[in-house]
Design a protein around this motif. Structure first.
Motif, PDB file in Angstrom:
ATOM      1  N   THR A 302      -4.482  -2.457  -8.910  1.00 47.42           N
ATOM      2  CA  THR A 302      -4.161  -3.653  -8.407  1.00 47.42           C
ATOM      3  C   THR A 302      -4.627  -4.869  -9.003  1.00 47.42           C
ATOM      4  OG1 THR A 302      -3.795  -2.912  -6.102  1.00 47.42           O
ATOM      5  CG2 THR A 302      -3.778  -5.280  -6.205  1.00 47.42           C
ATOM      6  N   ALA A 316       1.191  -3.828  -4.460  1.00 44.78           N
ATOM      7  CA  ALA A 316       0.685  -3.825  -2.764  1.00 44.78           C
ATOM      8  C   ALA A 316       0.830  -2.370  -2.655  1.00 44.78           C
ATOM      9  CB  ALA A 316       1.782  -4.465  -2.198  1.00 44.78           C
ATOM     10  N   SER A 320      -0.322  -0.843   4.482  1.00 42.89           N
ATOM     11  CA  SER A 320      -0.649  -2.297   4.985  1.00 42.89           C
ATOM     12  C   SER A 320      -2.127  -2.392   5.241  1.00 42.89           C
ATOM     13  CB  SER A 320      -0.339  -2.612   6.335  1.00 42.89           C
ATOM     14  OG  SER A 320       1.311  -2.716   6.573  1.00 42.89           O
ATOM     15  N   SER A 323      -3.597  -3.117   1.721  1.00 44.08           N
ATOM     16  CA  SER A 323      -3.552  -4.253   1.318  1.00 44.08           C
ATOM     17  C   SER A 323      -4.396  -5.200   1.810  1.00 44.08           C
ATOM     18  CB  SER A 323      -2.131  -4.867   1.653  1.00 44.08           C
ATOM     19  OG  SER A 323      -1.093  -4.266   0.875  1.00 44.08           O
ATOM     20  N   THR A 344       5.424  -7.170  -6.397  1.00 41.92           N
ATOM     21  CA  THR A 344       5.512  -5.681  -6.524  1.00 41.92           C
ATOM     22  C   THR A 344       6.515  -5.254  -7.657  1.00 41.92           C
ATOM     23  OG1 THR A 344       6.376  -3.842  -5.429  1.00 41.92           O
ATOM     24  CG2 THR A 344       7.463  -5.753  -4.824  1.00 41.92           C
ATOM     25  N   GLY A 354       2.649  -1.338   0.766  1.00 42.88           N
ATOM     26  CA  GLY A 354       1.706  -2.276   1.224  1.00 42.88           C
ATOM     27  C   GLY A 354       1.954  -3.811   1.423  1.00 42.88           C
ATOM     28  N   GLU A 357       1.533  -6.205   4.965  1.00 40.91           N
ATOM     29  CA  GLU A 357       0.628  -7.138   5.186  1.00 40.91           C
ATOM     30  C   GLU A 357       1.014  -8.544   4.497  1.00 40.91           C
ATOM     31  OE1 GLU A 357      -2.891  -8.206   7.014  1.00 40.91           O
ATOM     32  OE2 GLU A 357      -1.471  -6.357   7.444  1.00 40.91           O
ATOM     33  N   TYR A 358       1.562  -8.720   3.185  1.00 43.03           N
ATOM     34  CA  TYR A 358       1.625  -9.920   2.771  1.00 43.03           C
ATOM     35  C   TYR A 358       2.615 -10.653   3.472  1.00 43.03           C
ATOM     36  CZ  TYR A 358      -1.409  -8.000  -0.756  1.00 43.03           C
ATOM     37  OH  TYR A 358      -2.399  -7.489  -1.638  1.00 43.03           O
TER      38      TYR A 358
END
Length: 498
Positions: A302, A316, A320, A323, A344, A354, A357-358
């Motif tokens: 990442t 991501a 979650s 992240s 992504t 993930g 979560e964002y």
């Protein structure tokens, strides 16, 4: 591509109850047991062994969420010792790029995994999943339902164009439904929503229902009827199919197959956490690969890009909770600086699992236009069994789809996004930082660490062609599974295999 977990199970227990279920379900189950050979016969079966061939659709790594899918070819040898509650599975996987074998052993509540010749202890989760697999097998599922405390009849339905009667029960907190053919009374399929269904890569799909359909029944000389074809779906998507080539009931077998070596058993920790993608630790190395650009290296890379007015996160991975670890690292390194966007670059699960979560934090998400269906499916999936921030506080996504050159930010760390649009990179895009002549190429290929060669020349050529098409000036590149490397390496790779 990562191996799937298969296993050998021995001397384990699975919870059942002596409490009576409702009479209607008991009647249906006893009718089904009679059709399969009779309850006394099924309870007396000492072992089941078979060899099978089939394939798995790589739902978690395919370019098109609706198919056709990338596939693995499987050869499986399996032995179930019901007299001692044991199971052996040895899996050989073949793809155009690799082949490997894997086995998992659980004996006396101790788990072992084997990949090739490498042996390692498993986890208590392996023991539970193995126990469920045995309890829900064709030769045991009717008995499991018959012995369950809450077995009940549900509404009739039509499956495969044939009327079916449905019996429901609970196993390990997961709902299960058996579909009984109204004409033959045999179990055509079972739906299950417990730990076995949501293991491994399937966890990112949220609440998972695994359906196993059984067909092409064979009458064995023992009197047992057994399905020779198994088709598995995950949330309605075709996961795998296998056809049995050989089948034996209650025959002798080699006992060492279901034994864990003492050295491995000594290393087993029953309280160790499962190998859950949601619990993977953050990569340990965080080099700055250019001013204001940090690469969090790990099994899934990442990147954090500081644009002055905020940070952009590239990729991501896996869950979650992973992240949240990335965001915590961003706050530690850049205190108080907001996350202005996340990108992504692929519809493969390591790139987008993930994103929830964002979205839950109101962060704009950039994704390839062709990936919109799988992105929205990931965001809308219910997560009642595990829960995450988005499940607990639903929020509309600020989704920004990329169909051509798209710019994020200004200044020396400006990012330009471009779709790859290749034959095998259809659902991937690259991120270019022109001030540094630095390219993030998503995940179309990998480099063999032992030989230093690139394993997929076709995909290398597609990335190079996309760079040339967009007239980018690239000196260095990095990928989800590769650190920074000279771009000239890619120019030296042939566009097709020798």
């Amino acid at each position: 591509m990562k191996p799937r977990n298969f296993f050998v199970l021995a001397a384990f227990g699975i919870a059942s109850s002596a409490f009576a279920a409702d009479p209607a379900s008991q009647t249906l189950l006893k009718q089904a047991l009679a059709a399969q050979g009779g309850e006394p016969l099924l309870r007396s079966v000492k072992s089941i062994s078979f060899e099978s061939s089939g394939y798995r659709n790589m739902l978690e790594q395919s370019e098109r969420p609706e198919g056709p899918y990338l596939i693995e070819f499987h050869d499986l040898a399996e032995l179930r010792d019901h007299a001692n509650r044991g199971l052996f599975r040895h899996l050989q996987v073949r793809t155009p790029l690799e082949s490997y074998t894997s086995t998992m052993t659980v004996a006396n509540q101790v788990a072992m995994q084997t990949f090739g010749t490498r042996q390692m202890p498993g986890t208590s989760q392996d023991v539970k999943i193995a126990a469920e697999a045995l309890a829900l097998s064709p030769e045991r599922v009717l008995l499991t339902a018959l012995d369950a405390a809450d077995t009940h009849r549900e509404a009739d339905t039509v499956l495969h164009g044939v009327p079916h009667q449905v019996v429901g029960f609970t196993l390990d907190g997961g709902r299960a439904h058996i579909y009984l053919n109204q004409y033959t009374h045999l179990p055509s399929a079972i739906d299950y929503a417990g730990p076995l269904a949501r293991g491994g890569n399937a966890a990112y799909l949220g609440d998972v229902v695994q359906r196993t359909a059984w067909s092409f029944w064979r009458l064995d000389k023992s009197g047992l009827r057994y399905p020779m074809q198994w088709d598995v779906q995950i949330n309605g998507m075709p996961d795998r199919t296998m056809m049995l080539r050989a089948f034996k009931v209650s025959t002798d077998y080699d006992r060492p197959l279901v034994e864990v070596p003492q050295a491995i058993a000594a290393q087993f920790k029953p309280d160790a956490p499962p190998r859950d993608p949601a619990e993977m630790p953050l990569g340990a190395k965080h080099p700055e690969i250019a001013p204001g650009i940090v690469l969090i290296e790990g099994a899934w890379n990442t990147a954090l890009v500081d644009q002055g007015d905020g940070l952009v996160v590239i990729e991501a991975p896996i869950s979650s909770s992973y992240s949240r670890k990335v965001l915590a690292e961003a706050e530690r390194r850049y205190p108080g600086k907001p996350i202005k966007a996340m990108v992504t670059t692929s519809d493969s699960w390591p790139h987008l699992a993930g994103i929830r979560e964002y979205v839950a934090r109101g962060i704009p998400v950039y994704a390839l236009d062709l990936s919109e269906p799988i992105v929205r499916r990931t965001l809308s999936a219910p997560y009642s069994w595990r829960g995450d921030t988005l499940h607990n506080a639903p929020r509309k996504a600020d989704l920004r789809l990329v169909g051509g050159k798209t710019v994020i930010g200004t200044g020396p760390n400006r990012i330009e996004l471009y779709p790859l649009r290749g034959a095998t990179t259809e659902r991937q895009m690259m991120a270019y930082l022109p001030a540094h002549k630095l390219l993030y190429g998503s995940d179309p290929f990998q480099k063999d660490r032992a030989t230093g060669t690139y394993n997929q020349p076709q995909q290398v050529s597609e990335l190079v062609q996309a760079v040339e098409r967009e007239h980018l000036q690239v000196d260095r590149f990095f990928m989800m599974h590769m650190p920074v490397a000279p771009y000239k390496e890619l120019l030296e790779v042939k566009g097709s295999e020798d």
